[in-house]
Design an enzyme around this catalytic site. Structure first.
Site, short mmCIF file in Angstrom:
data_model
loop_
_atom_site.label_atom_id
_atom_site.label_comp_id
_atom_site.label_asym_id
_atom_site.label_seq_id
_atom_site.Cartn_x
_atom_site.Cartn_y
_atom_site.Cartn_z
CB CYS A 3 5.04 -3.78 -2.14
SG CYS A 3 4.34 -4.83 -0.84
CG HIS A 50 6.69 -10.77 0.84
ND1 HIS A 50 7.91 -10.12 0.87
CD2 HIS A 50 5.86 -9.96 0.14
CE1 HIS A 50 7.81 -8.96 0.22
NE2 HIS A 50 6.58 -8.85 -0.23
#
Length: 671
Positions: A185, A66
């Site tokens: 993250c 991603h």
């Protein structure tokens, strides 16, 4: 709201290659083919750059590459059920289910919440089993739509209330442990929420009171202060700094990369329980957001030192780049004699009382002086942010002060590095003191800065400043006397360093070495640091320019995305942005990086041999006026290195590979 996934974005039992890079490239191309991204190559490069930070494989044969990318126009999910499987770095083996999450840089919160719901659903075995059993692309789309529309929103686990006394176990039984966690993250789309759900599910199975705060892109709901107060320990499963870390001050802490929250939730919870019972366990310091040890529980001293130095350099560069370009502008407007008259113009004249030399000379003096003052922050900023890397905000003031002392004593950038390290380590040590609660508020704003400044600056004044100043003087004398073969070899080494990782740590070391010397450089007495600056800048221009030239000469050796990147690389290289070559290096590192190093090394060596100088630390060919009439030789050396690198990469792509790299082949899809 646009659909996140359509049947055209699903590939079933597809052969997308044998590497993560190939899978990401083909899924990025699929996204672009559907009109949801403007540049497949740029999207793939962003996806691979994210993959390089942390592998996206998770237990259960799943991968979730991603990224956020400026190339993405519509938030998108592209899904592939792979055959054969591909290793995405999960501990339990290869992945056969891959979801590529492509989000625009400015994705709205509603879309980001849907993406985070999908990521959290992937930790559920029933959902992944349904994906594997699906017989058509339409079934996959329906499964995903059901998940993102029906999954519970945002926070992965409700903030548990502080346990009431009545809820405690019977007298004599162990008190039920209470753990809180934060997950985060870099992109805040997938790992943040998967780690939170994995920890929450495991804690429930273990009978542990648990509450988690997700600091992701779809928003964050802070934990209730009462829950934090009642917690026995805290888990930080993060790849970035925790926001408002001071809320957890004094709590035993376990800090790990976010992926371990997905892979090893039971171990992390057991570690947190053990830390809660250990009086010597590491605790969250008061008033800080991070310490070097907490960045990574297993970080060695060497890794911490490297991170601190790179942090200092990254914060120093804007002072140097802006100041250097202003100095160069001063030379352009006022001539090289501006160094002798700038102070006089600014003290005796104004915009309404111009000097005899005229308006341009006065403006040149203004630019030159602003640039010089900015450059004066070079050493203090370097030291201040090295200390910041170790002790966060309380370390900034002692670090800046130690850097100023280093400058005062003539210890230069070496003194700044030493002073910053001492300040950071001293502040971190002071911050670890176990002080009464009433004193915690004073620690970050009074006690730590005061004692840290006394220790670091005192050591610089009393013991270290003088010897480092003599070392700096000897280094400057050595560089000033360098000529011939020795100068050429230094240029070669610096050129190789600039190209080996294209903006990474080695590149930054070479660049910081160059800019650090500019503060002591003089065209008349000490031009060597300016030669080093010119060598570093020219060598850093070579990789993107060479890739641009190679894609022009031998377009068939490159994919369509690389050819498009090659067009942009002309401007990036000309402006000294080495990162313009990264898309090429990411796709073919074993050919592109060696070829780039050969040309950059040649250019660095030629610059030093030609005695080319640059008084500007950045700008490439656009600061030719800061090269004291040596700019034609600067261009010649850069051109030679560019041609050499382009020729080498073409030869390698033609003859070292079994077959030339063509456009990406369409995915093979089994019925």
């Amino acid at each position: 709201m646009s659909e996140l996934i359509t049947a055209e974005l699903v590939l079933l039992d597809a052969d997308l290659g044998n590497s993560t890079g190939e899978v990401i490239e083909k899924l990025a191309s699929l996204v672009a083919e559907q009109g949801r991204a403007t540049d497949a190559g740029a999207l793939a490069a962003d996806g691979k750059a994210r993959e390089a930070k942390t592998a996206t494989g998770v237990p259960g044969g799943i991968a979730i590459p991603h990224c956020r990318s400026a190339a993405v126009t519509v938030p998108t999910l592209a899904m592939a059920r792979l055959n054969p499987k591909v290793d995405f770095g999960a501990k339990d083996g290869e992945a056969d289910l891959v979801f590529f999450i492509a989000a625009p840089d400015g994705a709205d919160q509603a879309h980001l919440k849907l993406l985070s719901k999908l990521a959290r659903a992937l930790v559920k075995k029933s959902f992944t089993a349904s994906l594997r059993a699906a017989q058509s692309e339409a079934q996959i789309v329906e499964l995903v739509r059901d998940v993102v529309s029906d999954a519970p929103a945002a926070a992965p686990a409700p903030a548990a209330a502080a346990p009431a006394p009545a809820a405690e176990a019977a007298v004599g039984a162990p008190k039920k442990k209470s753990i809180v966690a934060v997950t985060a993250c870099p992109t805040g789309i997938a790992h943040t929420y998967m780690a939170a759900d994995s920890l929450a599910q495991t804690a429930e199975e273990m009978g542990v009171d648990f509450a988690v705060e997700t600091q992701g892109s779809s928003g964050s709901t802070p934990l209730d202060p009462a829950v934090i107060e009642a917690a026995d320990a805290v888990i930080f499963a993060v790849d970035v700094d925790v926001r408002d870390r001071g809320r957890f001050a004094g709590k035993p802490v376990i800090q790990v990369p976010v992926k371990r929250g997905i892979d090893e939730p039971e171990k992390l919870i057991n570690d947190a329980i053990a830390a809660s019972e250990d009086p010597q366990a590491r605790r969250v310091p008061a008033g800080t957001t991070a310490t070097s040890e907490e960045k990574n529980g297993s970080e060695s001293f060497g890794a911490g030192l490297k991170r601190a130095l790179l942090t200092g350099v990254s914060y120093m560069i804007p002072f140097v780049a802006g100041g250097g370009l202003l100095i160069a502008l001063g030379f352009l407007l006022g001539g090289y004699a501006i160094t002798d008259v700038a102070d006089q113009y600014l003290t005796e004249n104004t915009l309404f009382n111009l000097p005899d030399a005229g308006l341009l000379a006065y403006l040149g003096a203004v630019a030159f002086k602003i640039g010089g003052l900015s450059m004066g922050f070079l050493v203090p900023a370097l030291a201040g942010y090295i200390a910041y890397a170790y002790a966060d905000r309380p370390g900034i003031a002692p670090g800046f002060t130690a850097g100023a002392v280093a400058g005062f004593m003539g210890a230069g950038f070496i003194g700044g590095i030493v002073g910053g390290l001492i300040a950071g380590l001293a502040c971190r040590w002071i911050n670890s003191w176990n002080v009464p609660r009433w004193m915690r508020g004073l620690m970050p704003v009074v006690i730590v800065p005061l004692l840290g400044s006394i220790i670091a600056s005192g050591l610089m004044f009393l013991f270290l400043g003088g010897p480092i100043a003599k070392l700096t003087e000897a280094l400057n004398n050595w560089l000033s006397g360098m000529s011939g073969t020795a100068a050429a070899v230094l240029g070669l080494v610096l050129g190789l360093m600039m190209a080996v990782d294209l903006g990474g740590p080695v590149n930054k070391v070479a660049y910081s070495f160059a800019v650090a010397g500019l503060g002591t450089a003089s065209l008349a007495d000490n031009p060597a640091p300016m030669m080093i600056m010119a060598a570093v800048m020219a060598a850093g221009m070579v990789p993107p320019l060479a890739m641009a030239l190679a894609t022009t000469i031998s377009a068939k050796l490159f994919t369509e995305a690389e050819r498009e990147n090659g067009k942009a690389a002309w401007l990036l290289g000309a402006a000294f942005i080495s990162e313009g070559a990264i898309p090429f290096a990411a796709a073919d590192p074993l050919r592109v990086i060696p070829a780039s190093m050969v040309g950059a090394g040649v250019t660095g060596s030629l610059i030093m041999s030609f005695n080319v100088v640059s008084q500007a630390p950045h700008g490439g060919i656009f600061v030719f006026f800061a090269m004291n009439n040596t700019w034609p030789l600067f261009l010649l050396a850069t051109l030679i290195g560019t041609v050499v690198s382009a020729a080498v990469v073409i030869v390698l792509k033609k003859y070292v590979r079994k077959a030339p790299v063509g456009a990406a082949e369409p995915a093979k899809v089994a019925a």
